[in-house]
Each structure stands twice: as C-alpha cells, then as structure tokens.
Design an enzyme around this catalytic site. Structure first.
Site, PDB file in Angstrom:
ATOM      1  N   GLU A   1       2.415   4.695  -4.315  1.00 26.01           N
ATOM      2  CA  GLU A   1       2.362   5.544  -5.530  1.00 26.01           C
ATOM      3  C   GLU A   1       3.693   6.234  -5.791  1.00 26.01           C
ATOM      4  O   GLU A   1       3.971   6.493  -6.959  1.00 26.01           O
ATOM      5  CB  GLU A   1       1.240   6.568  -5.380  1.00 26.01           C
ATOM      6  CG  GLU A   1      -0.159   5.939  -5.413  1.00 26.01           C
ATOM      7  CD  GLU A   1      -0.497   5.130  -4.165  1.00 26.01           C
ATOM      8  OE1 GLU A   1       0.067   5.458  -3.103  1.00 26.01           O
ATOM      9  OE2 GLU A   1      -1.281   4.184  -4.249  1.00 26.01           O
TER      10      GLU A   1
ATOM     11  N   ASP B   1       0.842  -1.195   0.000  1.00 26.10           N
ATOM     12  CA  ASP B   1       0.000   0.000   0.000  1.00 26.10           C
ATOM     13  C   ASP B   1       0.877   1.246   0.000  1.00 26.10           C
ATOM     14  O   ASP B   1       2.094   1.158   0.230  1.00 26.10           O
ATOM     15  CB  ASP B   1      -0.894  -0.048   1.257  1.00 26.10           C
ATOM     16  CG  ASP B   1      -1.962   1.039   1.237  1.00 26.10           C
ATOM     17  OD1 ASP B   1      -2.356   1.470   0.134  1.00 26.10           O
ATOM     18  OD2 ASP B   1      -2.399   1.458   2.328  1.00 26.10           O
TER      19      ASP B   1
ATOM     20  N   ASP C   1      -9.171   3.417  -2.212  1.00 26.83           N
ATOM     21  CA  ASP C   1     -10.099   3.905  -1.183  1.00 26.83           C
ATOM     22  C   ASP C   1     -11.418   4.386  -1.764  1.00 26.83           C
ATOM     23  O   ASP C   1     -11.670   5.581  -1.913  1.00 26.83           O
ATOM     24  CB  ASP C   1      -9.417   5.003  -0.358  1.00 26.83           C
ATOM     25  CG  ASP C   1      -8.195   4.476   0.372  1.00 26.83           C
ATOM     26  OD1 ASP C   1      -8.071   3.230   0.481  1.00 26.83           O
ATOM     27  OD2 ASP C   1      -7.367   5.278   0.819  1.00 26.83           O
TER      28      ASP C   1
HETATM   29  C1  GLC Z   1      -4.791   3.319   2.738  1.00 25.58           C
HETATM   30  C2  GLC Z   1      -5.263   2.038   2.064  1.00 25.58           C
HETATM   31  C3  GLC Z   1      -6.291   1.357   2.922  1.00 25.58           C
HETATM   32  C4  GLC Z   1      -5.685   1.075   4.304  1.00 25.58           C
HETATM   33  C5  GLC Z   1      -5.204   2.379   4.940  1.00 25.58           C
HETATM   34  C6  GLC Z   1      -4.479   2.133   6.265  1.00 25.58           C
HETATM   35  O1  GLC Z   1      -5.836   4.238   2.825  1.00 25.58           O
HETATM   36  O2  GLC Z   1      -5.749   2.275   0.774  1.00 25.58           O
HETATM   37  O3  GLC Z   1      -6.704   0.164   2.312  1.00 25.58           O
HETATM   38  O4  GLC Z   1      -6.632   0.478   5.112  1.00 25.58           O
HETATM   39  O5  GLC Z   1      -4.304   3.050   4.058  1.00 25.58           O
HETATM   40  O6  GLC Z   1      -3.364   1.313   6.070  1.00 25.58           O
END
Ligand code: GLC
Length: 803
Positions: free
Chosen positions: A401, A398, A472
């Site tokens: 980007e 995650d 998200d």
């Molecule tokens: C980002 C991710 C989400 C995750 C959050 C906390 O927003 O896209 O899926 O739960 O970070 O890690």
C-alpha cells in the site's frame, strides 16, 4: 483530490499546489482550437478539452501558469493527433460536438454540460459552484440528475450501488475489514453514472487521496468523461485508456492453495502429495513470508529450504507451480546484499534532507524501494530473477500500500516520480502499481513464458500487470457475501482477474460456510484458498471425508470449466469486460437487475448465471433470472426468464444456469493443467433462435499469441421448429489445438429423429457409455433432455438435428 455527489450536486475536489485563497473558475476570456483539443483561458485558470474519441473527452483545469508535465500513471494511451469534432461559437456558449456527444461550454461563468447526440443531458457542472480552487484543492461540483445512480470505484466492500454515499481513495492495509470499511488496498478513481439505463463513466486521473462524495486533496482537476450508453462500451473505452490484462497462464485458472505459511520443505511436499493421492486437482502452491531468511526479500531460509531449486523442480514434475510472497520492504541490514545495493545505487525513498526513510514491517526496519524510478524497477526485476532461476512461477506482491507498522508512512517522504520529484501524498496510491510494473517488466525480460503476478494493493491500470485479491477478509458469512459482490465491483473497474481468500483469512469457518465458499470460489476468476497462521488448517481434506468429497467435486467442476473460463479471460483481454459480472452489466435495461439482493448473483460472460448460496444456514435461495430461457445445470430443468425463483439449495449444490442461445465449452478433469493431453472438447449448447460463440485457444503458456499463434473457432446454432443446425468453422488457425474430437451436448426438449454431420447420418447408440467408447460419428439421446453427438474435429463442418 475529491469527487462529490451530495444530494443535489456532485463534487470532485482536487488540490492545486502553491495556491492560497479561494477562487471560482471565472469567465472564459479566450479560446484556441487545435486538431485534437480546445484551449481556454478563464479569469483564474487554464482549462483544456481534449477529444480522445467520439465518446471519450478529457477535461483538465489548473490555476497554475501551466499544466503539469508529469505523465499519468493510470492512462497509457495517448491523445490522437487529430480528432473528428466541430467547435462553434453560439453566443453565450461554445459547442464542441463529436459524432456521439455535444459539449456545451457556457462562457460566463465557465461551465460544462454534456449531451448525447439526441440532445439529452447526460452530465453537467452545477451552475452556482462549477469548478473552483480552494487553497490547495480543486473542486468540481456536478449536478445530480433525477434518477441518476452511481457504481464502480473498484475495491469497496459495501453494496454495488454507491448513490448517496461518500468514499475516500487512499490505499490502506485493513486487517479484518468489514462492509463499512471505506479505505481499502486498491484505489480506482473510476465510476459509472447510470440514468434511464444509459451509462457514462468518469475516470478522475489524480493519484492523491481523493474523496468521492458522490468528492482529492491535491493535483489537477483532470477527468475523462466516457459515454456508453452501454456499460460495455464505457468499460472498453476506460480500458483503452488504462490498458487491459494480458492472458494469464492457463494453469493460473486452476485451483491455488495457500496458507501462512507452508514450511519447511517436508511440509510443502506433504501438501503436494496429499493433493495428488487424494485426487484433488491443484496447480499452485504459495509460500508465505516464512520461506525467507529473516524476511529478507529475494532470499531463502536455508534451514527450512536447503535446496529450493531441487524442491521446485520436483514439485514441477508433479504439476505444481510455486508462487512466493514478495513484500516491498527491504530489511535495513548492511550485511544484506539488497539493502547494500539499494543504498549504493540510490534506489530507496528518502526524507527531504536526503536520508533514506525506514519503516517497520515484517523484517523489522526496512527501506522502501522507489518504484517510481526506472533504475529501481530494473534493479527489482533483476533481483526477482534469482528466485526465477530457482524455478518459481510468479510473484505474490503484498504489503504494497505500502504498509508500515506503528505510524503512518510519512507524507514528506520523497519519490522520483519518473523524473518529476514528488512526495508520498502523490505516490502512495500508485506505489503498488509501479511495483507490479517492475515485476511484470522484469518477468518479460526474463523469459517469454507467462508468469502469474498477484497483488494486494493497486490503482487504475493495475490490470496491465497483475491479478488481485481482496486482502485480509474474515471467515464469516458477511465476508462470503463481500467476496461475491466486491469481486464484481472490481471487475467493473477493468480488473478481470480477482478473487478473495476462499474460506476466509482471519478466523475459522464452519464446515457449511467452508463448502459454500469453495462453491463460490470455483466460479470466481481467481480460485485461491488462503488462511492466517493462527487459524485451523483449511486444506480441502481437513474437515473430514464428507467435506473433502464435496469440495473435490467443485474443484473438479472448475477444471471442467477451464476452456470456458479461459475464453472469458480472452474476452477480458480484448474488451476489458469482466469475467465475473454484475447482472446489470449484461442486462442494463432490466430494473430488477439493479436491486440490492441481485448482487448475490453474477454472470460469467454473457450466458452463464451463478446464484451462489452466501449463507451457512439457508436451505432455500430466491434468485432472479433475467430475460431469456434458462437451463438449470444442476437440476436439468427449464425456466423462463424475467422471474424470481425460490429453489431448495442442497448444501453441496451451487445453482447455475445456461441461458438459451448459450454455449459452454468444457473438458475432462485433470489433476493440474497439462497433466493430460486433452483431445476432446465438450460443447454444451442450449439452442434458441440463432446464436453463435467463438472459442479462443492457444498454448496457454507463451506470448506467441501476441504474434497470432492462436485459434478461434466459431460455433453457430440455428433452430427451426423441426430442426437445429450447428456449424463449426475455424476462423483463425494460427495455433493447432490438440483436440481430436468434439462431444456436443445439445439441450433439447424433444428426442431427434435423425442426426447427420456433413450430410451423412450418424448412428444412434444405445447408451451414453457406448457413445463415450466410440471414437466419433455417433449420437445418443439421453432421458434428461440432452442429445450427445460425437464428431471428429475438422476445420469446417455442419451438424443437423431433425426432430
Ligand atoms: C498480509 C497478507 C496475507 C499474508 C500475511 C503474511 O496480512 O494480506 O495474505 O498471509 O500478510 O504475509
């Protein structure tokens, strides 16, 4: 760099560094023909045409003294040493021809037009503008041909058809995006042009920020033209260039439960217990950022998770696989081993003056590993082994980007570029791709079992290393619709393993929306529920018993469909075709399949059509069935195709249809993959004309399939007015399925007079129950147009049904 398709023309723009001023490509001054390419010099540039295949031709331009030697991040297949093509000087033009394509290269000024073998124009440079260099940019204007439409570009949340619109590719973390958000997490500079139902594709191989006007900010103008005319062929060729997905572990196709965050350990075990006692199948539990010690990657919070290996071991015994989140940012804390190692070994991205860059993310100030450096990738992979040793089953990448808070990631930050030093402008879009590569390579070194990798960001080729989810999203109706079409769009870009946060990440769904989303989720390649920390609980039982029962049915159905879904992942692995497909991908000649409302329907493979209800309140759905006959799997009704149908859609039903000639393999529900030894395969067949299906099976967990340890069983079905013949033959028997028998379910509008297997007649039993109890060699004709036949599994056999 950019690619533009304004009203009258299409434009790609790329930047060429160090150049000042504006110049056109100019006239062709010289040419040199080689075994696999032709090199031209023009007044102002170098221009090369490379023949990769009959239908795949690469066009490359630079106004520098030579082409960049930096290897492509997207394209992994090399140029063949020799290619079959002819090259002729036709006076004003040169003509380069392969079996499938003719490329006409005008000499003055230098322009390219591409024709099919029959001489139809498919794609051409715009006459006045063509290719030009403007300061840093390289641009290419293409003609917009009458009736031409555009599709593709991966993760875009708007309609599937991209004609008349403008897009930018720049990996962006966009919390609660909507259908007008342009820049999202994944950038795929690949699109299709379709005209007269014939498709070509263009892969714009440039990692800089790129603009597709239906128009990049730097780099070379380097694109691959791929001709179909079938979209299937375009996508196979595209994935020949950029690679295909491995087979996932079979368990990753099961239901996956996530939330930000499950902690401490007692909460994780309660969650697991709930699934098992409530008999709701589940294979995967995710751990979001709170499992870590102060958000330091590769660590555990010891208070919350005092004995991770024991916890993971216990969960494993109960069939749960655990996937922790991994963010790239390494906390800038000199007491933390990962920061110390990274600094000492020079593994993080730096400012031009050599200082390590720091950006703010979850752990506060963090260093960013330079994944474009082999040493960093190896180090990353080795650190993942710490968590693997504890027993995790994969990784959830995650914030890759890469996201930083408060400011933009500075463009001047330097990256190794695998020995071709460069900056953030060039690397941003491939940062996640290279992080996923480090992950996958680390996993492959660690063990010979398959792990699951999930990523938020990516670039063309991400399918080689990872599955993806759509970031998200929000718990509303618009996002239920986006979940359906965006997954199709991402599939069109060669990424088969895709899904969205079921139930919505941000905000709270109504019960109805939740049920509808779970229904859709059961049919999307990735079936994972996830929610933000400040939302209500969304586990299947948290909306009351009624919702729980409905949701259980859909999760059960998902598990019933596993053999079918796994087979579709095999198809994706072999061909690059999506598991979840837009209707026009299968029915390319049917104009109805291009209508905007059609994006609320999709195909799984060639023969299963799903028409999910994407609204909370709708009690009716209007949907389209393309050519063929169709069997409604909810209502046991027959429909003929090429018509729109309005159907009542009860809340706890998702309309889905099997096409005549189709096969649908299923199996018993299990609470998790591997819970039971499954000894029976159910094969639902809708006989029509002559049709066939090949079922792929392997152990679902190792890489032995790469060495031929798999089986492929071919099923054929031939129909005549008074009979139907089904044959089964094992084509490839490298793997021995545990199956002992088949339960054929043959859809049939008439009861049979006789059913035989291998010439021996089967006895008719009185009820379906009787049949289920018998080991094999019996049949039963139900009242709902179904003949049930139970046979032992043999390498080759034949069933005959006489009416
Ligand atoms: C980002 C991710 C989400 C995750 C959050 C906390 O927003 O896209 O899926 O739960 O970070 O890690």
């Amino acid at each position: 760099m950019s690619l533009k398709f304004p009203v009258l023309m299409t434009l790609f723009i790329a930047y060429a560094p160090l150049f000042a001023g504006f110049e056109f490509l100019g006239n062709i001054k010289s040419q040199a023909v080689h075994l696999n390419r032709v090199e031209f010099k023009t007044d102002n540039a170098l221009f090369n045409i490379y023949v990769y295949d009959d239908n795949v031709i690469r066009f490359r331009y630079t106004n520098q003294k030579e082409f960049s030697a930096m290897p492509s991040y997207a394209v992994i297949s090399g140029l063949p040493a020799k290619a079959a093509f002819t090259f002729k000087d036709d006076g004003k033009y040169f003509t380069l021809a392969t079996k499938t394509l003719k490329v006409r290269i005008a000499k003055s000024p230098g322009r390219v037009s591409i024709y099919d073998a029959a001489g139809n124009l498919i794609n051409a440079d715009e006459e006045s503008f063509g290719v030009s260099f403007d300061n840093d940019e390289v641009r290419c204007y293409k003609k917009l041909l009458p009736g031409e439409n555009f599709y593709g570009l991966g993760e875009k949340s708007d309609d599937l058809c991209k004609t008349g619109k403008e897009y930018t590719l720049w990996n962006t973390d966009f919390w609660a995006y909507d259908d007008r958000t342009d820049k999202l997490y994944i950038s795929i500079p690949f699109f299709y042009g379709i005209r007269d139902f014939k498709a070509y594709g263009i892969l714009f191989d440039n990692t800089y920020k790129s603009h597709f006007n239906f128009g990049a900010e730097k780099g070379e103008l380097d694109y691959y033209f791929i001709y179909g005319p079938e979209m299937k062929k375009v996508l196979t060729s595209y994935t020949n260039l950029t690679g295909r997905a491995e087979l996932p572990p079979l368990w990753a196709l099961g239901y996956q439960q996530s939330r930000w965050s499950y902690f401490p350990e007692a909460e994780v075990s309660a969650l697991a217990t709930n699934f098992r006692t409530k008999r709701i199948p589940c294979d995967v539990i995710y751990l979001d950022i709170d499992y870590m010690n102060g958000y330091r990657v590769f660590t555990w919070n010891e208070e919350r998770f005092p004995e991770p290996a024991k916890m993971l071991g216990d969960l494993k015994k109960d069939g749960f696989k655990v996937i922790p989140i991994i963010d790239p940012g390494v906390k800038a804390d000199t007491n933390y081993f990962a920061a110390r190692e990274g600094l000492a070994q020079d593994l993080f991205a730096k400012y031009p003056d050599g200082q390590f860059y720091q950006g703010e993310v979850w752990p506060s100030w963090a260093y960013f590993p330079d994944f474009t450096k082999a040493a960093t990738r190896t180090w990353w992979g080795a650190n993942l082994a710490r968590l693997l040793a504890d027993g995790v089953a994969g990784f959830w990448n995650d914030m890759n980007e890469p996201t930083v808070w408060g400011t933009h990631f500075p463009d001047i930050v330097q990256f190794d570029g695998d020995g071709y030093p460069t900056d953030h402008k060039r690397i941003r879009n491939v940062y996640a791709l290279e992080m996923a590569r480090a992950t996958r390579e680390g996993l492959r070194k660690h063990s010979d079992q398959r792990y699951f990798v999930l990523t938020r960001a990516g670039f063309a080729g991400i399918q080689r290393y990872s599955a993806a989810w759509t970031g998200d999203n929000v718990a509303n109706e618009l996002h239920l619709k986006i979940a359906c079409r965006m997954s199709q769009n991402i599939g069109l870009s060669g990424i088969p393993f895709i899904g969205s946060d079921v139930g919505g990440f941000v905000g709270n769904p109504s019960e109805r929306l939740y049920i509808r989303w779970m229904e859709l989720g059961a049919f999307t390649p990735l079936f994972r529920q996830h929610a933000a920390w400040d939302t209500r609980r969304k586990e299947p039982w948290t909306f009351g018993v009624d919702v729980e029962n409905a949701v259980r049915d859909f999760i059960n159905l998902r598990y019933r469909l596993l053999p079918f879904l796994y087979n579709e992942f095999y198809t994706a692995h072999k061909t690059g075709w999506p598991v979840m497909r837009p209707l026009f991908f299968n029915f390319q000649d049917d104009p109805e399949c291009y209508r905007t409302e059609i994006q609320d329907q999709f195909m799984l493979g060639d023969n299963l059509l799903v028409a999910p209800v994407l609204s909370e309140t709708d009690e009716f759905k209007r949907f389209y069935l393309p050519e063929g006959d169709w069997y409604d799997l909810n209502q046991q009704r027959f429909y003929s195709g090429k018509q729109w149908i309005l159907q009542a859609v009860p809340l706890k039903q998702i309309p889905y249809f099997l096409r005549a000639g189709g096969f649908l393999p299923m199996q018993a529900v299990q609470q998790y993959v591997g819970e039971k030894t499954i000894t029976e395969t159910e094969m639902l067949i809708y006989p029509a004309g002559e049709s066939s299906y090949t079922l792929y099976e392997d152990d679902g967990i190792s890489y032995e399939y790469e060495k031929g340890v798999y089986s492929r069983t071919q099923f054929t079905c031939q129909t005549a007015t008074d009979a139907c013949k089904i044959t089964v033959s094992r084509e490839q028997a490298g793997f021995k399925p545990l199956r002992r028998n088949y339960l054929f379910k043959v859809i049939s509008q008439h009861p049979p007079v006789k059913v035989s297997v291998g010439g021996s007649p089967l006895s008719l039993v009185k009820s379906a129950e009787d049949l289920y109890q018998k080991a094999e060699g019996v049949y039963y004709a139900t009242t709902d147009q179904m003949i049930l036949i139970k046979t032992p599994d043999r390498r080759d056999f034949e069933i005959k049904i006489q009416y």
